[in-house]
Design a protein around this motif. Structure first.
Motif, short mmCIF file in Angstrom:
data_model
loop_
_atom_site.label_atom_id
_atom_site.label_comp_id
_atom_site.label_asym_id
_atom_site.label_seq_id
_atom_site.Cartn_x
_atom_site.Cartn_y
_atom_site.Cartn_z
N TYR A 287 0.91 -1.21 -0.12
CA TYR A 287 0.00 0.00 0.05
C TYR A 287 0.96 1.25 0.13
O TYR A 287 0.88 2.56 -0.78
CB TYR A 287 -1.03 -0.08 1.18
CG TYR A 287 -1.75 1.42 1.51
CD1 TYR A 287 -2.52 1.75 0.74
CD2 TYR A 287 -1.29 2.17 2.73
CE1 TYR A 287 -3.42 3.07 0.76
CE2 TYR A 287 -1.91 3.20 2.92
CZ TYR A 287 -2.99 3.77 1.99
OH TYR A 287 -3.65 4.81 2.26
N ASP B 73 2.07 1.88 -3.21
CA ASP B 73 1.24 2.07 -4.31
C ASP B 73 1.00 3.85 -3.99
O ASP B 73 0.86 4.59 -5.11
CB ASP B 73 -0.16 1.53 -4.02
CG ASP B 73 -1.34 2.36 -4.23
OD1 ASP B 73 -1.69 2.34 -5.40
OD2 ASP B 73 -2.01 3.12 -3.54
N PHE C 88 -4.37 5.48 -9.53
CA PHE C 88 -4.34 3.97 -9.16
C PHE C 88 -4.96 3.57 -7.88
O PHE C 88 -4.53 4.32 -6.98
CB PHE C 88 -2.74 3.44 -9.12
CG PHE C 88 -2.16 3.59 -10.60
CD1 PHE C 88 -2.47 2.95 -11.65
CD2 PHE C 88 -1.20 4.61 -10.43
CE1 PHE C 88 -1.99 3.38 -12.89
CE2 PHE C 88 -0.74 4.85 -11.64
CZ PHE C 88 -0.96 4.37 -12.90
N GLN C 89 -6.15 3.01 -7.80
CA GLN C 89 -6.72 2.65 -6.39
C GLN C 89 -6.23 1.00 -6.02
O GLN C 89 -6.44 0.02 -6.50
CB GLN C 89 -8.13 2.68 -6.69
CG GLN C 89 -9.09 1.93 -5.55
CD GLN C 89 -8.84 2.77 -4.28
OE1 GLN C 89 -9.12 4.08 -4.27
NE2 GLN C 89 -8.35 2.40 -3.28
N PHE C 90 -5.61 1.10 -5.01
CA PHE C 90 -4.95 0.06 -4.31
C PHE C 90 -6.25 -0.76 -3.95
O PHE C 90 -6.99 -0.49 -3.19
CB PHE C 90 -4.13 0.30 -3.05
CG PHE C 90 -3.27 -0.95 -2.58
CD1 PHE C 90 -2.26 -1.46 -3.14
CD2 PHE C 90 -3.87 -1.35 -1.35
CE1 PHE C 90 -1.84 -2.69 -2.45
CE2 PHE C 90 -3.21 -2.36 -0.70
CZ PHE C 90 -2.06 -2.94 -1.31
N TRP D 68 -5.16 -3.54 -8.70
CA TRP D 68 -5.55 -2.23 -8.78
C TRP D 68 -6.85 -1.98 -9.69
O TRP D 68 -7.04 -2.70 -10.51
CB TRP D 68 -4.46 -1.55 -9.31
CG TRP D 68 -3.21 -1.22 -8.11
CD1 TRP D 68 -2.98 -0.05 -7.50
CD2 TRP D 68 -2.21 -2.26 -7.82
NE1 TRP D 68 -1.94 -0.12 -6.74
CE2 TRP D 68 -1.31 -1.45 -6.58
CE3 TRP D 68 -2.02 -3.44 -8.16
CZ2 TRP D 68 -0.22 -2.12 -6.25
CZ3 TRP D 68 -0.63 -4.05 -7.71
CH2 TRP D 68 0.12 -3.29 -6.73
#
Length: 667
Positions: free
Chosen positions: A214, A217, A334-336, A345
């Protein structure tokens, strides 16, 4: 009192629409401010600091925000971290401490390594990505206040000037004191709900290595990726000129006032004896293809023009302009853990994951024409400007001056993972020898040699379609969805193709149903089972699938149900196709798909962590984009991509790569 951890929630104002622009651009606005700062220290009572009305945050709390030894919690913590980074730099610069070197855009933000996110914890447990949704599923005693959306709309966004509100463009606390009191309670409640989520999930802690992922990210999102503003601006202008020209031609042919009107076009076609139920791209393209030489030329030409108009890709370029921050970069793409079934992602804002591919051979030349604004030459050389602009979308992403991109990706990653974990040795041998899996699959299916540009090459396409459609239990319907009929296969060929693929891959088929049986046994008997190193367990109303990496996939409230064919199936609760929380039906091959995609994600993440010394600016399911100096070797980075992790030493992964002066798909 020594501060060990804090739970934080902010209420903020900005003139920027966060849903379109993202948190980074939202928080860098000159009009951005923090209205309310809700915080619980060490799990104690929540204190709300009303900054809009003159409260000040205590020095020890401000100092804790940059202290790497104090854990900061929030739901969607990236928002709080980004907002506080900008706020501290403006109001309390002595308490801001960035990370990385000054030349790195990430240096503008608080170090994410001491931040943790209850939204990510929820996603790891297969729960919704909204605070309200998690609270409802967990049946928390304290729920998020339902009035929150109205309060946010009132205080956090610009308002329209009216006579009734005296022509103001923003609502302040003094404009409605009762609402402001409720807003402060809403802020307090959000922190309380976040704490309640932590308490509820305490039995299922997120492994430290997931938090490390995370934090990586967050660093990638902080880096952002540079956009070429001149190129983007010209592309939008080219699209507008092209669209105007196409619309003019269509009006000349049809006499229709609004060529975008489906109703008007359908009537125009109907008046000429052509009835079409749909004017979708596929239907129009098929009609044009089937009617060449057999139809009034004006009808064919009008429908061709409609197809060209439908190709317009200006939305992606417009999104780039909207999202681009003051440093010329797009952040927060980008959405972890955006896909909580696999942990992959998800794309946000510009959506790097679904950009059109580029196939034109003179990509650099076409790009140069757009960048220089030479529309006339573009129109002369490329008769399909919308399609050309579509293929050029990727090239709007560029490295910073003095740098280049290295793009490295995994070759056939899901096929390699599926072959490895199912023990389909002939497939693994194909990968080990560097051969074409589509040719090899066709050869195995039809019992004859198949070469890409040689003997029986016509069978390769059947092998490719079968490979893409049938690995996760797909049948005739999956082949059709993959375009089998559009690619020349006949209806009567489809079921034999399914049968041939399954006969050629018996270990994969066995693996589907071994997983199916293991999941059902675990859910029914609440016991642990295992299939080829994949472990299944049940705990406190949750099904867990433990992957070779040690990461777990979570399925909420699983139970044995009945499928539409009258057989047994496993159902669980999750976000379904309707984007709502509902009961979802699954079975062996679908669980295998989750497992394979999840392992593929873990392999990419393993590579990204090994490459974290580089500046990763973007990634998709099988690809990493690195911004680096011209001296960096493609081979060295691909070598790092090709390393196998200790938890799957025998996997045959291969990192392929190339360098470029703008983002593109290698030809």
């Amino acid at each position: 009192m020594e501060i060990r951890e804090m739970s934080i929630d902010l209420e903020t104002y900005s003139d920027i629409d966060i849903t379109k622009c993202g948190a980074y651009k939202y928080a860098e606005s000159d009009y951005f401010e923090i209205l309310l700062f809700g915080v619980s220290v060490n799990g104690g009572p929540v204190k709300v600091y009303d900054l809009a009305c003159g409260d000040t945050i205590p020095e020890e709390i401000l100092a804790a925000l940059s202290d790497e030894n104090i854990t900061k919690w929030a739901f969607n913590a990236s928002f709080e971290r980004i907002c506080l980074s900008n706020w501290l730099k403006r109001h309390c610069p002595e308490h801001f401490r960035g990370y990385s070197i000054p030349e790195d855009p990430a240096s503008k933000y608080l170090d994410p390594s001491s931040w943790k996110c209850t939204m990510i914890w929820s996603a790891y447990m297969g729960l919704p990505l909204s605070l309200e949704g998690v609270g409802a599923v967990l049946k928390l005693q304290d729920q998020k206040l339902k009035e929150g959306k109205d309060l946010i709309r009132y205080f956090c966004k610009p308002c329209k000037p009216t006579k009734a509100n005296g022509g103001r463009t923003r609502n302040l606390p003094q404009h409605d004191s009762e609402k402001w009191i409720l807003f402060k309670e809403y802020n307090r409640r959000d922190v309380e709900v976040e704490i309640a989520i932590k308490q509820k999930l305490a039995r299922f802690p997120v492994p430290d290595f997931i938090w490390d992922e995370y934090h990586l990210d967050q660093e990638i999102n902080d880096h952002g990726i540079m956009i070429d503003p001149e190129f983007v601006s010209n592309a939008i202008a080219f699209d507008e000129r092209s669209k105007a020209s196409l619309m003019s031609k269509m009006r000349d042919i049809t006499g229709i006032d609004n060529p975008n009107s489906v109703q008007q076009i359908k009537k125009w076609l109907s008046d000429r004896g052509v009835e079409m139920e749909s004017l979708g791209k596929k239907e129009v393209a098929k009609f044009v293809k089937d009617s060449i030489g057999n139809m009034d030329g004006n009808i064919t030409e009008a429908l061709k023009l409609r197809l060209l108009l439908a190709k317009s890709s200006v939305r992606k370029y417009q999104a780039m302009q909207i999202v681009m921050c003051s440093d010329g970069r797009a952040h927060g793409m980008f959405q972890f853990y955006g896909a909580n079934r696999s942990g992959r992602w998800a794309g946000r804002l510009i959506q790097l994951q679904n950009l059109p591919q580029n196939h034109i051979p003179d990509l650099a030349e076409a790009r140069a024409l757009v960048r220089s604004g030479d529309y006339d030459t573009m129109n002369l050389l490329y008769n399909d400007i919308p399609d050309t602009l579509s293929q050029l979308i990727r090239t709007a992403f560029i490295p910073k001056p003095g740098c280049k991109f290295i793009v490295s990706d995994y070759s056939a990653i899901e096929a390699r993972v599926l072959a490895h974990i199912a023990g389909e040795k002939w497939r693994s041998k194909v990968f080990a020898e560097g051969k074409d899996i589509y040719c090899a699959s066709a050869s195995q299916m039809f019992g004859v040699p198949v070469e890409k540009h040689g003997i029986n090459s016509h069978l390769r396409q059947k092998g490719k379609i079968a490979e893409l459609a049938l690995g996760y239990g797909g049948s005739v319907g999956a082949l059709k969805s993959m375009g089998a009929l559009d690619n020349g296969l006949q209806e009567e060929e489809l079921q034999p193709l399914v049968n041939a693929w399954r006969q050629a891959n018996p270990n994969i088929v066995h693996f589907w149903w071994d997983v199916d049986n293991a999941v059902k046994t675990t859910v029914r008997q609440r016991i642990k089972t295992e299939v080829r190193g994949i472990r299944f367990s049940y705990k406190s109303g949750m099904l867990f699938i433990t992957l070779p990496s040690g990461r777990q996939l979570a399925y909420v409230k699983p139970r044995i149900g009945e499928n539409r064919f009258g057989g047994e199936s496993v159902t669980y609760e999750g976000i379904g196709a309707t984007k709502k929380w509902e009961r979802i039906e699954s079975y062996g091959p679908k669980f295998v798909e989750n497992i394979v995609q999840a392992i593929s994600r873990d392999l990419l993440c393993f590579a990204m962590r090994n490459l974290s010394f580089c500046q990763i600016v973007g990634h998709v399911h099988d690809e990493v984009i690195i911004e680096c100096s011209p001296e960096v070797s493609v081979q060295s980075l691909c070598g790092i991509m090709s390393r196998s992790p200790d938890w799957m030493p025998g996997i045959l992964i291969r990192g392929d790569g190339y360098q470029c002066d703008f983002y593109q798909k290698d030809s």
